[in-house]
Design an enzyme around this catalytic site. Structure first.
Site, PDB file in Angstrom:
ATOM      1  N   CYS A 193       0.782  -1.192  -0.075  1.00 35.71           N
ATOM      2  CA  CYS A 193      -0.119   0.030   0.034  1.00 35.71           C
ATOM      3  C   CYS A 193       0.981   1.273   0.045  1.00 35.71           C
ATOM      4  O   CYS A 193       0.710   2.107  -0.759  1.00 35.71           O
ATOM      5  CB  CYS A 193      -0.891   0.034   1.199  1.00 35.71           C
ATOM      6  SG  CYS A 193      -2.163   1.312   1.122  1.00 35.71           S
ATOM      7  N   CYS A 194       1.884   1.304   0.871  1.00 39.06           N
ATOM      8  CA  CYS A 194       2.829   2.595   0.889  1.00 39.06           C
ATOM      9  C   CYS A 194       3.379   2.620  -0.456  1.00 39.06           C
ATOM     10  O   CYS A 194       3.812   3.703  -0.883  1.00 39.06           O
ATOM     11  CB  CYS A 194       3.937   2.373   2.039  1.00 39.06           C
ATOM     12  SG  CYS A 194       2.934   2.572   3.682  1.00 39.06           S
TER      13      CYS A 194
ATOM     14  N   CYS B 255       7.512   3.802   5.879  1.00 39.08           N
ATOM     15  CA  CYS B 255       6.798   3.677   4.675  1.00 39.08           C
ATOM     16  C   CYS B 255       7.557   3.362   3.526  1.00 39.08           C
ATOM     17  O   CYS B 255       7.040   2.789   2.542  1.00 39.08           O
ATOM     18  CB  CYS B 255       6.025   4.905   4.364  1.00 39.08           C
ATOM     19  SG  CYS B 255       6.973   6.503   3.906  1.00 39.08           S
TER      20      CYS B 255
END
Length: 233
Positions: free
Chosen positions: A111-112, A220
């Site tokens: 996702c990051c 992240c």
């Protein structure tokens, strides 16, 4: 295109303002500032404007920020007359179609990568240097960060003017200069990211303990893949 060879003065001995001025002399309009509207964004936006530097501001908006974060952005844009560059990111709905729903729960690294790393890669393509607000105090993963580092991943120089500042100094600078800042910092969120992956911290935890809580994820990914540089006195 930036190269990994650069004659560095003793940047570790410089103040935040001095390293920004040095970076501007080196890179001019080929240097940008990225913002995610935490305290460090407020500090660096103000500092750059006080120095009279024309530096592009890139907003890394995942479209999953808190309302308070977006409100802070608008206050800073209005006060400092910012014109933001926004790298495109697929919508959350489109991501759900491609990757399945709630990717941040199943694979937060993926996702990051989609919502932060790849947009940043595109945003940095025209630049040779990138101003970041990371600080050594924030987490063990950042304790060896330098004022100036070469990023292999993005092919740019990372300039980190407040890398040696602690949270008290950041807040004091904001208070003295009456700078707008994210009110979530006053509600137990020293580090603020996306809504699904951010919680307030508990007493005794480090600044970034509220990010991806319950997993072994610490970063992240946008600040990985840098190497130290040698300085010339």
């Amino acid at each position: 295109m930036a190269t990994a060879s650069l004659h560095l003065p003793n940047v570790e001995a410089m103040t935040a303002e001095e390293v920004l001025l040095w970076g501007y002399e080196q890179f001019g309009g080929k240097m940008c500032l990225t913002c995610s509207w935490q305290r460090q964004s407020s500090v660096l936006v103000h500092m750059i404007r006080e120095l009279g530097l024309e530096i592009p501001v890139v907003e890394l908006d995942t479209e999953l920020f808190f309302k308070e974060t977006y409100d802070t952005r608008e206050r800073l844009v209005e006060r400092y007359g910012l014109r933001l560059e926004r790298p495109g990111v697929i919508s959350v709905a489109e991501q759900a179609i491609r990757e399945g729903p709630n990717l941040w729960e199943r694979d937060p690294d993926r996702c990051c990568h989609i919502r932060k790393v790849e947009p940043l890669r595109r945003a940095l393509a025209p630049y040779e240097a990138w101003i970041s607000g990371i600080r050594r105090e924030q987490a063990l993963t950042r304790e060896n960060a330098r004022r100036v580092e070469w990023s292999e991943r993005y092919g740019v120089w990372k300039i980190q003017p407040i890398v040696d500042w602690d949270a008290k100094r950041v807040q004091a600078y904001i208070t003295v200069n009456e700078i707008p800042y994210n009110p979530l910092h006053d509600a137990g969120y020293p580090s603020i990211g996306c809504i699904p992956c951010t919680r307030p911290i508990r007493r005794g935890e480090d600044e970034r303990a509220g990010r991806w809580s319950g997993s072994d994820k610490l970063e992240c990914g946008i600040h990985g893949d840098t190497r130290p540089t040698k300085e010339s006195n």
